[in-house]
Motif scaffolding. Structure first.
Motif, PDB file in Angstrom:
ATOM      1  N   SER A  74       3.645   2.612  -9.298  1.00 34.00           N
ATOM      2  CA  SER A  74       3.638   1.481  -8.362  1.00 34.00           C
ATOM      3  C   SER A  74       4.919   1.359  -7.537  1.00 34.00           C
ATOM      4  N   TYR A  75       5.988   2.063  -7.916  1.00 34.32           N
ATOM      5  CA  TYR A  75       7.239   2.001  -7.151  1.00 34.32           C
ATOM      6  C   TYR A  75       7.546   3.344  -6.487  1.00 34.32           C
ATOM      7  N   ILE A  76       6.522   4.148  -6.299  1.00 30.38           N
ATOM      8  CA  ILE A  76       6.689   5.442  -5.642  1.00 30.38           C
ATOM      9  C   ILE A  76       5.883   5.445  -4.349  1.00 30.38           C
ATOM     10  N   THR A  77       6.561   5.618  -3.242  1.00 30.85           N
ATOM     11  CA  THR A  77       5.868   5.742  -1.960  1.00 30.85           C
ATOM     12  C   THR A  77       6.727   6.540  -0.995  1.00 30.85           C
ATOM     13  N   GLY A  78       6.065   7.197  -0.041  1.00 27.45           N
ATOM     14  CA  GLY A  78       6.773   8.006   0.937  1.00 27.45           C
ATOM     15  C   GLY A  78       7.323   9.306   0.382  1.00 27.45           C
ATOM     16  N   GLU A  79       6.808   9.736  -0.753  1.00 24.39           N
ATOM     17  CA  GLU A  79       7.308  10.958  -1.390  1.00 24.39           C
ATOM     18  C   GLU A  79       6.342  12.122  -1.206  1.00 24.39           C
ATOM     19  N   VAL A  80       6.899  13.319  -1.140  1.00 15.30           N
ATOM     20  CA  VAL A  80       6.117  14.552  -1.173  1.00 15.30           C
ATOM     21  C   VAL A  80       6.540  15.285  -2.439  1.00 15.30           C
ATOM     22  N   LEU A  81       5.704  15.223  -3.460  1.00 14.40           N
ATOM     23  CA  LEU A  81       6.047  15.805  -4.756  1.00 14.40           C
ATOM     24  C   LEU A  81       5.607  17.261  -4.812  1.00 14.40           C
ATOM     25  N   THR A  82       6.561  18.166  -4.966  1.00 16.09           N
ATOM     26  CA  THR A  82       6.252  19.578  -5.073  1.00 16.09           C
ATOM     27  C   THR A  82       5.800  19.892  -6.493  1.00 16.09           C
ATOM     28  N   VAL A  83       4.614  20.493  -6.611  1.00 13.53           N
ATOM     29  CA  VAL A  83       4.065  20.868  -7.915  1.00 13.53           C
ATOM     30  C   VAL A  83       3.757  22.359  -7.835  1.00 13.53           C
ATOM     31  N   SER A  84       4.782  23.169  -8.126  1.00 16.48           N
ATOM     32  CA  SER A  84       4.689  24.594  -7.842  1.00 16.48           C
ATOM     33  C   SER A  84       5.121  25.502  -8.983  1.00 16.48           C
ATOM     34  N   GLY A  85       5.538  24.915 -10.091  1.00 18.81           N
ATOM     35  CA  GLY A  85       6.029  25.751 -11.188  1.00 18.81           C
ATOM     36  C   GLY A  85       7.324  26.462 -10.858  1.00 18.81           C
ATOM     37  N   GLY A  86       8.019  26.006  -9.826  1.00 18.00           N
ATOM     38  CA  GLY A  86       9.254  26.669  -9.404  1.00 18.00           C
ATOM     39  C   GLY A  86       8.985  27.856  -8.503  1.00 18.00           C
ATOM     40  N   TYR A  87       8.011  27.720  -7.618  1.00 19.91           N
ATOM     41  CA  TYR A  87       7.666  28.806  -6.685  1.00 19.91           C
ATOM     42  C   TYR A  87       8.798  29.056  -5.700  1.00 19.91           C
ATOM     43  N   ILE A 130       0.857  -1.180   0.000  1.00 18.37           N
ATOM     44  CA  ILE A 130       0.000   0.000   0.000  1.00 18.37           C
ATOM     45  C   ILE A 130       0.895   1.232   0.000  1.00 18.37           C
ATOM     46  N   ARG A 131       0.668   2.124  -0.951  1.00 19.10           N
ATOM     47  CA  ARG A 131       1.527   3.294  -1.126  1.00 19.10           C
ATOM     48  C   ARG A 131       0.878   4.552  -0.540  1.00 19.10           C
ATOM     49  N   ILE A 132       1.686   5.382   0.111  1.00 17.17           N
ATOM     50  CA  ILE A 132       1.224   6.644   0.686  1.00 17.17           C
ATOM     51  C   ILE A 132       2.147   7.754   0.198  1.00 17.17           C
ATOM     52  N   ASN A 133       1.610   8.722  -0.499  1.00 18.70           N
ATOM     53  CA  ASN A 133       2.385   9.849  -1.010  1.00 18.70           C
ATOM     54  C   ASN A 133       1.638  11.151  -0.741  1.00 18.70           C
ATOM     55  N   ALA A 134       2.309  12.259  -1.003  1.00 14.98           N
ATOM     56  CA  ALA A 134       1.689  13.567  -0.861  1.00 14.98           C
ATOM     57  C   ALA A 134       2.081  14.444  -2.040  1.00 14.98           C
ATOM     58  N   VAL A 135       1.246  15.427  -2.316  1.00 16.84           N
ATOM     59  CA  VAL A 135       1.519  16.442  -3.332  1.00 16.84           C
ATOM     60  C   VAL A 135       1.508  17.794  -2.638  1.00 16.84           C
ATOM     61  N   ALA A 136       2.542  18.598  -2.888  1.00 12.98           N
ATOM     62  CA  ALA A 136       2.653  19.919  -2.271  1.00 12.98           C
ATOM     63  C   ALA A 136       2.481  20.991  -3.336  1.00 12.98           C
ATOM     64  N   PRO A 137       1.278  21.536  -3.472  1.00 13.20           N
ATOM     65  CA  PRO A 137       1.054  22.588  -4.468  1.00 13.20           C
ATOM     66  C   PRO A 137       1.740  23.895  -4.069  1.00 13.20           C
ATOM     67  N   ARG A 149       3.651  31.778 -14.080  1.00 14.92           N
ATOM     68  CA  ARG A 149       2.197  31.701 -13.977  1.00 14.92           C
ATOM     69  C   ARG A 149       1.815  31.001 -12.688  1.00 14.92           C
ATOM     70  N   MET A 150       0.593  31.232 -12.240  1.00 13.70           N
ATOM     71  CA  MET A 150       0.065  30.448 -11.130  1.00 13.70           C
ATOM     72  C   MET A 150      -0.368  29.082 -11.644  1.00 13.70           C
ATOM     73  N   GLY A 151      -0.453  28.132 -10.753  1.00 11.16           N
ATOM     74  CA  GLY A 151      -0.915  26.811 -11.139  1.00 11.16           C
ATOM     75  C   GLY A 151      -2.429  26.757 -11.223  1.00 11.16           C
ATOM     76  N   THR A 152      -2.930  25.667 -11.744  1.00 15.98           N
ATOM     77  CA  THR A 152      -4.366  25.426 -11.840  1.00 15.98           C
ATOM     78  C   THR A 152      -4.694  24.127 -11.106  1.00 15.98           C
ATOM     79  N   PRO A 153      -5.952  23.939 -10.727  1.00 13.00           N
ATOM     80  CA  PRO A 153      -6.325  22.660 -10.128  1.00 13.00           C
ATOM     81  C   PRO A 153      -5.958  21.466 -11.006  1.00 13.00           C
ATOM     82  N   ALA A 154      -6.036  21.641 -12.318  1.00 13.53           N
ATOM     83  CA  ALA A 154      -5.694  20.545 -13.232  1.00 13.53           C
ATOM     84  C   ALA A 154      -4.218  20.163 -13.122  1.00 13.53           C
ATOM     85  N   ASP A 155      -3.347  21.142 -12.837  1.00 15.16           N
ATOM     86  CA  ASP A 155      -1.923  20.833 -12.669  1.00 15.16           C
ATOM     87  C   ASP A 155      -1.713  19.871 -11.505  1.00 15.16           C
ATOM     88  N   ILE A 156      -2.461  20.069 -10.430  1.00 13.33           N
ATOM     89  CA  ILE A 156      -2.344  19.193  -9.268  1.00 13.33           C
ATOM     90  C   ILE A 156      -3.053  17.870  -9.523  1.00 13.33           C
TER      91      ILE A 156
END
Length: 233
Positions: free
Chosen positions: A218-231, A165-172, A198-205
């Motif tokens: 399937s081989y990604i877990t325990g990660e916090v992926l930053t999705v910020s456009g280089g904020y 079971i994989r648990i990850n996070a996304v950091a907008p 530019r600012m991000g959109t909900p679709a980007d996340i």
């Protein structure tokens, strides 16, 4: 598109009525059976469940409603969040407790209730924030709650990894949503601090969330992926 050989997965999305949550629901609804949680804004969707996540009984009720409707659960997206300002000179214990109830403790409640129904290949995605590592002025407690969520995500991933079971996070970063109440000057300030201009959109996340739920991750877990456009690079 889902082919006849692929199994249609079932996902619960918290806070799915508007903003980033609505974007996630929109991205998933054609390929997943989606149960949408809301608190005050009723979403336009055929499978919804209401609940206040400051109530510790709510997470289990959301999982039960999903199982009752679809009979299975393959993923949880914990998007609901309390983003109240938390200035240091206006300490309100009740408000801070509610913030942690929604942002952190309900993630634990959701996973605890979901675990009996999750099989190998299931996934949870938490919506964090760049503010977990870039503390916002006037909202230190909010940033702290998201930092705690990031650490919890990694700990949960380590514990559930042997079960597949994989648990990850996304950091907008700065995301442009209609109901955020930001004026043009503030939006421009966010644009100026973002490398992509530019600012991000909900679709980007939503696209990243869909990926993390998929077998392609399937081989990604325990990660916090930053999705910020280089904020704030």
């Amino acid at each position: 598109m889902v082919t006849g050989k692929e199994r249609r997965k079932t996902v619960l999305v918290t806070g799915g009525a508007r903003g980033i949550g609505a974007g996630i629901v929109s991205a998933l609804r054609d390929t997943h059976d989606v149960m949408v949680h809301y608190n005050t804004t009723i979403p336009i969707h055929d499978a919804v469940v209401q609940g206040d996540l400051t109530d510790p009984e709510t997470p289990a009720r959301l999982i039960a409603a999903t199982m009752e409707r679809f009979g299975r659960l393959d993923g949880v997206v914990h998007n609901a969040g309390d983003i109240s300002v938390s200035p240091l000179d206006a300490f309100t214990p009740k408000a801070y407790h509610e913030m942690f109830d929604v942002n952190l403790f309900s993630a634990q409640g959701l996973l605890s209730a979901a675990m009996p129904h999750l099989s190998r290949g299931a996934a949870m995605v938490n919506i964090s924030s760049v503010n977990a590592v870039l503390p916002p002025k006037g909202a230190a407690m909010y940033g702290a709650s998201k930092a705690a969520l990031d650490l919890w995500t990694r700990g949960a991933a380590k514990e559930l990894g042997p079960r597949g079971i994989r648990i990850n996070a996304v950091a907008p970063g700065a995301i442009d949503v209609p109901d955020a109440g930001r004026d043009d000057d503030l939006k421009q300030a966010f644009v100026d601090m973002t490398a992509l201009g530019r600012m991000g959109t909900p679709a980007d996340i939503a696209g990243v969330v869909a990926f993390l739920l998929s077998d392609a991750a399937s081989y990604i877990t325990g990660e916090v992926l930053t999705v910020s456009g280089g904020y704030r690079l």
